[in-house]
Design a protein around this motif. Structure first.
Motif, mmCIF file in Angstrom:
data_model
loop_
_atom_site.group_PDB
_atom_site.id
_atom_site.type_symbol
_atom_site.label_atom_id
_atom_site.label_comp_id
_atom_site.label_asym_id
_atom_site.label_seq_id
_atom_site.Cartn_x
_atom_site.Cartn_y
_atom_site.Cartn_z
ATOM 1 N N PHE A 27 -74.343 62.381 -42.158
ATOM 2 C CA PHE A 27 -74.667 63.366 -41.114
ATOM 3 C C PHE A 27 -73.367 63.716 -40.600
ATOM 4 O O PHE A 27 -73.036 65.307 -40.644
ATOM 5 N N ALA A 30 -72.047 65.604 -36.720
ATOM 6 C CA ALA A 30 -72.923 65.749 -36.569
ATOM 7 C C ALA A 30 -73.584 64.746 -35.316
ATOM 8 O O ALA A 30 -74.065 65.039 -34.470
ATOM 9 N N THR A 62 -80.369 63.433 -30.311
ATOM 10 C CA THR A 62 -81.586 64.407 -30.688
ATOM 11 C C THR A 62 -81.728 65.989 -30.568
ATOM 12 O O THR A 62 -82.341 66.268 -30.618
ATOM 13 N N LEU A 63 -80.233 65.827 -31.002
ATOM 14 C CA LEU A 63 -79.843 67.850 -30.851
ATOM 15 C C LEU A 63 -80.010 67.942 -32.100
ATOM 16 O O LEU A 63 -80.286 69.343 -32.172
ATOM 17 N N ASP A 64 -80.167 67.645 -32.723
ATOM 18 C CA ASP A 64 -80.365 66.853 -34.551
ATOM 19 C C ASP A 64 -81.480 66.998 -34.891
ATOM 20 O O ASP A 64 -81.310 65.889 -35.027
ATOM 21 N N SER A 65 -82.880 67.718 -35.505
ATOM 22 C CA SER A 65 -83.727 67.438 -35.043
ATOM 23 C C SER A 65 -83.894 66.699 -37.210
ATOM 24 O O SER A 65 -84.228 65.676 -37.612
ATOM 25 N N ASN A 66 -82.997 66.869 -38.549
ATOM 26 C CA ASN A 66 -82.703 66.099 -39.607
ATOM 27 C C ASN A 66 -81.857 64.512 -39.087
ATOM 28 O O ASN A 66 -82.855 63.930 -39.503
ATOM 29 N N ILE A 67 -81.727 64.736 -37.534
ATOM 30 C CA ILE A 67 -81.139 63.057 -37.681
ATOM 31 C C ILE A 67 -82.980 62.205 -37.627
ATOM 32 O O ILE A 67 -82.819 61.077 -38.104
ATOM 33 N N SER A 346 -82.479 76.453 -25.796
ATOM 34 C CA SER A 346 -83.228 76.240 -26.415
ATOM 35 C C SER A 346 -83.545 77.292 -27.279
ATOM 36 O O SER A 346 -83.907 78.767 -27.975
ATOM 37 N N ASP A 399 -68.064 76.121 -30.555
ATOM 38 C CA ASP A 399 -69.604 75.711 -31.058
ATOM 39 C C ASP A 399 -70.101 74.690 -29.744
ATOM 40 O O ASP A 399 -69.148 74.065 -29.379
#
Length: 410
Positions: A27, A30, A62-67, A346, A399
């Protein structure tokens, strides 16, 4: 809250180029940098400090659900948690509590994640799969004196059975609660009997535990509707009351408007509401609006003594009448507070995106709203965990960025 996995196991997996290394390969940037380790033998306070660093690392990841949805991530942290208490995968029973005090006994595997357990519990109460995202599992304490304390939100990849084993001295329970900070979202759940029941039970509990502040007249109306089991009308009425839909924290200490003030904290509806008791015994209510908050950080100040909580603070940078200032809250629920702030931001972003799409439909070809949406998304960033020797890195990217812990600062 201490993180529920073994530091030794974490280092072993990292040294074998597993876990965090593989995540960064998959990833890229990220994934934040894995917290640097101590090269000398760790004292208890150093070990506690490192666990908190690792907990903040997990919060950032855990901010990135893909991870967090990846097999590599789930497998990595499942092993870490099980190694801590040497709990092998085996069959077990786990009680999940509802807000009315009843419980659902689940037949599980000790290696089941919170996401899996929430799915099974939701199925037991008849909650449709598409509505599960509005709820989550929490560890909480329901004291004999009537106080309700939400200790922490359970991460989707966390193993609740293992975590409960490490929290026996805290007498925590595992429960289902709604997981959104905007009370207006209730309307999305009102047409389903199961979700309506869950909302109603939690609303009744929060009135009983003094989280919600109805007037005397409103209280009489609520009692009448509760007596007649009119759940929909009960929820419609309670939405008009102060602090409905908010997360209440345990009383804590803050430095606003001066050091040493005690405060009751309510989080919700895009604000941090503080009922502050001044040294003069006077009470002052202050609302810190989320859209005027620029950044925040959780700081570990020292390891707990036996029978005491770890010393944590959450400080946030706030625009008060055109001037930016740091406001500090000393609370053992700093990580829960941080999770609530992330959730509110969010929800703001999702609402802005939805409004932007509606504007695009009405005004095709216009880019004005998309720019405004972009600005709003960049308005608030949060920084990461700071250890005992604190330092601040100002966000210099548009960002969301995270601060890194340097080896020389440990």
């Amino acid at each position: 809250m201490k993180l529920h996995f073994s530091i030794t196991a974490a280092e072993e997996l990292r040294e074998r180029r597993g876990g965090s290394y593989v995540l960064r390969q998959l990833f890229g940037s990220a994934v934040p940098a894995f917290p640097p380790k101590f090269y000398l033998a760790m004292t208890k306070s150093m070990a506690d400090e490192r666990r908190l660093q690792l907990e903040q690392y997990l919060q950032n990841v855990t901010l990135d659900s893909n991870i967090t949805n990846s097999d590599v991530f789930i497998g990595f942290f499942r092993k870490l948690q099980q190694d801590t208490f040497k709990i092998q995968t085996q069959r077990a029973f786990l009680d999940v509590y509802l807000a009315d005090g009843s419980n659902i006994r689940l037949d599980i595997q000790t290696s089941d994640t919170a996401e899996r357990i929430l799915e099974v519990a939701s199925c037991k109460v008849g909650l449709p799969r598409e509505l599960i995202k509005y709820f989550s599992l929490f560890f909480f304490q329901d004291d004999d004196d009537g106080a309700l304390s939400v200790v922490k939100k359970v991460a989707d990849f966390e193993l609740p059975y293992v975590s409960l084993q490490s929290m026996k001295e805290l007498h925590c329970k595992l429960g289902i609660r709604k997981w959104y900070m905007d009370p207006c979202l209730d309307i999305l759940l009102m047409d389903c009997r199961a979700s309506l029941n869950l909302l109603y039970m939690q609303a009744v509990q929060e009135v009983k535990k003094n989280w919600v502040k109805p007037t005397e007249g409103q209280m009489q109306e609520l009692e009448f509707l509760q007596k007649n089991v009119n759940k929909a009308k009960f929820l419609e009425l309670i939405q008009k009351m102060q602090f409905y839909g908010y997360m209440r924290l345990d009383p804590c200490i803050c430095d606003y408007p001066e050091e040493g003030c005690s405060a009751d904290i309510y989080l919700g509806n895009n604000e941090i509401n503080c009922c502050i008791k001044l040294p003069t015994k006077q009470t002052k209510e202050v609302s810190f609006k989320i859209n005027r908050l620029r950044s925040w950080q959780v700081t570990f100040l020292g390891a707990a003594k036996d029978g005491e909580d770890d010393t944590l603070e959450l400080k946030f940078e706030y625009n008060d009448s055109g001037t930016w200032q740091w406001i500090i809250l000393y609370t053992k629920q700093a990580f829960l507070l941080s999770s609530c702030l992330k959730k509110m931001i969010s929800e703001q972003m999702m609402k802005a995106d939805k409004e932007g799409q509606e504007m695009d439909i009405k005004m095709p070809g216009s880019t004005k709203n998309s720019k405004n949406s972009s600005i709003q998304q960049k308005q608030v960033v949060h920084s990461g965990f700071i250890s005992r020797k604190r330092f601040l890195v100002r966000p210099n990217e548009e960002d969301c960025v995270f601060e890194k812990i340097r080896e020389e600062d440990l």
